[in-house]
Design a protein around this motif. Structure first.
Motif, PDB file in Angstrom:
ATOM      1  N   GLY A 150      13.946   9.432  81.720  1.00 50.06           N
ATOM      2  CA  GLY A 150      14.347  10.157  80.731  1.00 50.06           C
ATOM      3  C   GLY A 150      15.749  10.764  80.843  1.00 50.06           C
ATOM      4  N   LEU A 151      16.359  11.021  79.768  1.00 47.35           N
ATOM      5  CA  LEU A 151      17.802  11.429  80.113  1.00 47.35           C
ATOM      6  C   LEU A 151      17.755  12.820  79.529  1.00 47.35           C
ATOM      7  CD1 LEU A 151      20.722  11.164  80.796  1.00 47.35           C
ATOM      8  CD2 LEU A 151      21.257  10.101  78.523  1.00 47.35           C
ATOM      9  N   LEU A 152      18.298  13.893  80.152  1.00 47.73           N
ATOM     10  CA  LEU A 152      18.086  15.333  79.810  1.00 47.73           C
ATOM     11  C   LEU A 152      19.280  15.926  79.618  1.00 47.73           C
ATOM     12  CD1 LEU A 152      15.069  14.761  80.755  1.00 47.73           C
ATOM     13  CD2 LEU A 152      14.890  16.931  81.333  1.00 47.73           C
ATOM     14  N   PHE A 153      19.837  16.401  78.534  1.00 49.74           N
ATOM     15  CA  PHE A 153      21.023  17.393  78.319  1.00 49.74           C
ATOM     16  C   PHE A 153      20.499  18.695  78.284  1.00 49.74           C
ATOM     17  CE2 PHE A 153      22.352  13.279  77.219  1.00 49.74           C
ATOM     18  CZ  PHE A 153      23.812  13.155  77.648  1.00 49.74           C
ATOM     19  N   PRO A 154      20.913  19.579  79.123  1.00 47.99           N
ATOM     20  CA  PRO A 154      20.109  21.012  79.055  1.00 47.99           C
ATOM     21  C   PRO A 154      20.827  21.874  78.120  1.00 47.99           C
ATOM     22  CG  PRO A 154      21.769  20.863  80.813  1.00 47.99           C
ATOM     23  CD  PRO A 154      21.467  19.464  80.095  1.00 47.99           C
ATOM     24  N   ALA A 155      20.467  22.903  77.846  1.00 45.74           N
ATOM     25  CA  ALA A 155      20.906  24.241  76.742  1.00 45.74           C
ATOM     26  C   ALA A 155      22.378  24.477  77.448  1.00 45.74           C
ATOM     27  CB  ALA A 155      20.219  25.046  76.355  1.00 45.74           C
ATOM     28  N   VAL A 156      23.281  24.921  76.731  1.00 52.49           N
ATOM     29  CA  VAL A 156      24.543  25.430  77.060  1.00 52.49           C
ATOM     30  C   VAL A 156      24.202  27.006  77.347  1.00 52.49           C
ATOM     31  CG1 VAL A 156      27.055  25.692  76.789  1.00 52.49           C
ATOM     32  CG2 VAL A 156      25.749  23.597  76.092  1.00 52.49           C
ATOM     33  N   PRO A 157      24.478  27.501  78.429  1.00 52.40           N
ATOM     34  CA  PRO A 157      24.386  28.975  78.528  1.00 52.40           C
ATOM     35  C   PRO A 157      25.523  29.699  77.968  1.00 52.40           C
ATOM     36  CG  PRO A 157      25.237  28.025  80.606  1.00 52.40           C
ATOM     37  CD  PRO A 157      24.965  26.868  79.714  1.00 52.40           C
ATOM     38  N   ASP A 158      25.066  31.139  77.620  1.00 46.08           N
ATOM     39  CA  ASP A 158      26.100  31.964  77.364  1.00 46.08           C
ATOM     40  C   ASP A 158      27.085  31.756  75.985  1.00 46.08           C
ATOM     41  OD1 ASP A 158      25.214  33.621  79.798  1.00 46.08           O
ATOM     42  OD2 ASP A 158      26.765  32.275  80.819  1.00 46.08           O
ATOM     43  N   VAL A 159      26.303  31.083  74.948  1.00 49.53           N
ATOM     44  CA  VAL A 159      26.927  31.062  73.571  1.00 49.53           C
ATOM     45  C   VAL A 159      25.944  31.717  72.817  1.00 49.53           C
ATOM     46  CG1 VAL A 159      28.258  28.994  74.662  1.00 49.53           C
ATOM     47  CG2 VAL A 159      26.291  28.649  73.355  1.00 49.53           C
ATOM     48  N   PRO A 160      26.534  32.335  71.589  1.00 44.32           N
ATOM     49  CA  PRO A 160      25.665  32.632  70.631  1.00 44.32           C
ATOM     50  C   PRO A 160      25.035  31.964  69.760  1.00 44.32           C
ATOM     51  CG  PRO A 160      28.009  33.377  70.286  1.00 44.32           C
ATOM     52  CD  PRO A 160      28.053  32.532  71.546  1.00 44.32           C
ATOM     53  N   PHE A 161      24.969  30.607  70.023  1.00 39.80           N
ATOM     54  CA  PHE A 161      24.396  29.710  69.072  1.00 39.80           C
ATOM     55  C   PHE A 161      24.050  28.492  69.585  1.00 39.80           C
ATOM     56  CE2 PHE A 161      28.937  28.514  70.069  1.00 39.80           C
ATOM     57  CZ  PHE A 161      28.857  27.433  70.505  1.00 39.80           C
ATOM     58  N   ASP A 162      23.000  27.780  68.944  1.00 43.13           N
ATOM     59  CA  ASP A 162      22.379  26.676  69.438  1.00 43.13           C
ATOM     60  C   ASP A 162      23.564  25.364  69.461  1.00 43.13           C
ATOM     61  OD1 ASP A 162      20.764  24.613  70.476  1.00 43.13           O
ATOM     62  OD2 ASP A 162      19.274  24.770  69.038  1.00 43.13           O
ATOM     63  N   PRO A 163      23.990  24.664  70.409  1.00 40.23           N
ATOM     64  CA  PRO A 163      24.803  23.642  70.200  1.00 40.23           C
ATOM     65  C   PRO A 163      23.973  22.321  69.939  1.00 40.23           C
ATOM     66  CG  PRO A 163      25.393  24.693  72.373  1.00 40.23           C
ATOM     67  CD  PRO A 163      24.094  25.252  71.768  1.00 40.23           C
ATOM     68  N   GLN A 218      40.636  31.796  75.582  1.00 37.70           N
ATOM     69  CA  GLN A 218      40.304  31.591  76.983  1.00 37.70           C
ATOM     70  C   GLN A 218      40.501  29.917  77.321  1.00 37.70           C
ATOM     71  OE1 GLN A 218      36.451  33.240  76.873  1.00 37.70           O
ATOM     72  NE2 GLN A 218      37.004  35.159  76.847  1.00 37.70           N
ATOM     73  N   HIS A 219      40.173  29.181  76.395  1.00 37.34           N
ATOM     74  CA  HIS A 219      40.214  27.622  76.762  1.00 37.34           C
ATOM     75  C   HIS A 219      39.402  27.127  77.592  1.00 37.34           C
ATOM     76  CE1 HIS A 219      43.840  27.466  74.120  1.00 37.34           C
ATOM     77  NE2 HIS A 219      44.338  28.281  74.688  1.00 37.34           N
ATOM     78  N   ASP A 220      38.140  27.867  77.436  1.00 34.16           N
ATOM     79  CA  ASP A 220      36.909  27.517  78.603  1.00 34.16           C
ATOM     80  C   ASP A 220      36.498  26.097  78.157  1.00 34.16           C
ATOM     81  OD1 ASP A 220      33.946  27.413  79.437  1.00 34.16           O
ATOM     82  OD2 ASP A 220      35.230  28.952  80.747  1.00 34.16           O
ATOM     83  N   LEU A 221      36.387  25.269  79.177  1.00 33.17           N
ATOM     84  CA  LEU A 221      36.025  23.983  78.680  1.00 33.17           C
ATOM     85  C   LEU A 221      34.513  23.796  78.279  1.00 33.17           C
ATOM     86  CD1 LEU A 221      36.433  20.683  78.619  1.00 33.17           C
ATOM     87  CD2 LEU A 221      35.853  20.582  81.203  1.00 33.17           C
ATOM     88  N   LYS A 222      33.505  24.640  79.084  1.00 30.73           N
ATOM     89  CA  LYS A 222      32.342  24.962  78.492  1.00 30.73           C
ATOM     90  C   LYS A 222      32.065  25.148  77.146  1.00 30.73           C
ATOM     91  CE  LYS A 222      29.980  28.268  79.702  1.00 30.73           C
ATOM     92  NZ  LYS A 222      29.857  29.083  78.471  1.00 30.73           N
ATOM     93  N   ASP A 223      33.136  26.308  76.749  1.00 28.98           N
ATOM     94  CA  ASP A 223      32.942  26.792  75.397  1.00 28.98           C
ATOM     95  C   ASP A 223      33.259  25.467  74.237  1.00 28.98           C
ATOM     96  OD1 ASP A 223      31.782  29.085  76.254  1.00 28.98           O
ATOM     97  OD2 ASP A 223      33.766  29.813  76.516  1.00 28.98           O
ATOM     98  N   LEU A 224      34.414  24.982  74.673  1.00 32.38           N
ATOM     99  CA  LEU A 224      34.923  23.909  73.843  1.00 32.38           C
ATOM    100  C   LEU A 224      33.889  22.692  73.740  1.00 32.38           C
ATOM    101  CD1 LEU A 224      38.400  23.638  75.334  1.00 32.38           C
ATOM    102  CD2 LEU A 224      38.110  24.735  72.832  1.00 32.38           C
ATOM    103  N   LEU A 225      33.285  22.590  74.666  1.00 34.76           N
ATOM    104  CA  LEU A 225      32.230  21.312  74.697  1.00 34.76           C
ATOM    105  C   LEU A 225      31.228  21.789  73.910  1.00 34.76           C
ATOM    106  CD1 LEU A 225      30.835  18.828  75.532  1.00 34.76           C
ATOM    107  CD2 LEU A 225      30.004  20.247  77.538  1.00 34.76           C
ATOM    108  N   ALA A 226      30.703  23.334  73.915  1.00 35.04           N
ATOM    109  CA  ALA A 226      29.591  23.794  73.089  1.00 35.04           C
ATOM    110  C   ALA A 226      29.924  23.809  71.736  1.00 35.04           C
ATOM    111  CB  ALA A 226      29.407  25.227  73.519  1.00 35.04           C
ATOM    112  N   GLU A 227      31.297  23.975  71.416  1.00 32.55           N
ATOM    113  CA  GLU A 227      31.606  23.926  69.819  1.00 32.55           C
ATOM    114  C   GLU A 227      31.652  22.390  69.439  1.00 32.55           C
ATOM    115  OE1 GLU A 227      35.324  25.657  69.310  1.00 32.55           O
ATOM    116  OE2 GLU A 227      34.837  27.792  69.426  1.00 32.55           O
TER     117      GLU A 227
END
Length: 365
Positions: A71-84, A121-130
């Motif tokens: 199986g291929l699992l993509f986890p939830a993105v932490p520390d963002v105020p929405f569900d990506p 901030q240009h944080d890659l994790k946040d940009l990915l979440a968006e």
């Protein structure tokens, strides 16, 4: 193997039961945004090879087994105020959750504040979440509109509740939605709100719509108090049925303008460029352009550009409302009409003065 989108626990139960009665394979499954803790027995004994789990909550033991067995699992993105990975569009109730404490405490305002901070901030994790969020919204929106005749109503955000122009926009949208069309707008205030209100109340008589307009005119604009503006609107329709044919497509890019509370479903995006393209793309039943300013002009020319290159089968009718506005104040009509000459969209490009004329022009298409 065909793709099977699974977005609710009920859908998972049905598909799992079918797999157990067959080859026990989960190949092609795309399970999106589900909390599976306490429901992992549904996966017991099934082969996860080729299955995709997007942002699902699982116990560590089950997650390890699914990975080990393909199986291929993509986890939830932490520390963002929405569900990506969200599987469904927003509702006004969800975005305005927390309004009793003031608009700044709502889900909508919280996400907007977060988005403004991340731009610096240009944080890659946040940009990915968006990006993941906006693609998930794309998917949910296509599920909603795939069998719908969608008509767009574009117009300025400055139109005030209670004005004759607001009422005219609302009644136009109500009439269009009463034919079975889904009415799509940019999801904001002004003309967009009027159209979403009218479409929402499509199954009510016009007198009910007029009564709601009178109620919400107590707070004519969202400035300076978004909370009062939203509260009076939510109260005015609280006990009224919703046609389900009112679609708003707003963006947090313009987060200083709150989403109007009258959309049956809200496809809210972070990236405005994507949102603009999607908004026009879904309106294959035609687009009405009420008087507006820069944003409406942008949408008008985007639609004209798309129609310029479209075939007769894919062209979207365009109706500009307000001869003086579109010929003199913001003279878009002369340019658009020249572009249309000799093209497939010339026969379905119209300029009218009365919003009541729009219905016949679009319904006959």
């Amino acid at each position: 193997m065909p793709t099977i989108e699974i977005e609710t626990l009920h859908e998972l139960e049905v598909v799992a039961a079918r797999a157990r009665a067959g080859d026990r394979s989960m190949s092609g499954w795309q399970v999106q945004g589900l909390d599976l803790t306490g429901h992992e027995d549904l996966l017991t004994g099934l082969d996860p090879h080729g299955a995709l789990f997007l942002g699902c909550l699982l116990t560590e033991t089950t997650a390890d087994r699914l990975r080990e067995e393909g199986g291929l699992l993509f986890p939830a993105v932490p520390d963002v105020p929405f569900d990506p990975w969200r599987a469904h569009l927003y509702s006004a109730a969800e975005l305005y959750r927390g309004l009793e404490g003031g608009y700044d405490r709502t889900v909508d305002a919280t996400i907007y504040a977060w988005s403004r901070a991340t731009r610096l901030q240009h944080d890659l994790k946040d940009l990915l979440a968006e990006s993941l969020h906006d693609r998930s919204i794309d998917d949910a929106l296509q599920d909603l509109v795939q069998d719908q005749h969608v008509v767009g109503i574009m117009g300025g955000h400055a139109l005030t509740r209670g004005s004759p122009e607001y009422a005219a926009a609302a009644h136009l949208a109500r009439s269009l939605a009463a034919t079975g069309a889904m009415v799509a707008t940019g999801g904001g205030p002004g003309a967009m709100e009027a159209a979403n209100l009218g479409a929402r109340l499509a199954e009510h008589p016009p007198e009910i719509l007029d009564d709601v307009i009178r109620q919400i005119a107590q707070v004519p604009t969202f400035a300076p108090d978004v909370s009062a503006w939203a509260q009076v609107a939510l109260e005015a329709v609280r006990d009224l049925g919703d046609s389900g044919r009112s679609l708003g497509i707003p963006t947090w890019h313009y987060g200083h303008e709150p989403p109007n509370p009258f959309s049956s479903a809200i496809a809210k995006y972070f990236r405005n460029a994507i949102r603009e393209d999607v908004l026009l793309e879904v309106c294959r039943g035609g687009i009405v352009f009420l008087p507006g300013a820069a944003g409406t002009v942008q949408e008008l020319f985007q639609a004209a550009c798309s129609n310029y290159y479209a075939t007769a089968e894919t062209v979207a009718p365009m109706v500009l409302v307000g001869r003086d506005h579109w010929s003199e104040l913001l003279p878009a009509w002369p340019l658009v009409s020249v572009l249309a000459a000799g093209r497939a969209f010339a026969p379905v490009l119209h300029l009218v003065d009365d919003p009541a004329q729009v219905l016949d022009l679009l319904v006959q298409q």
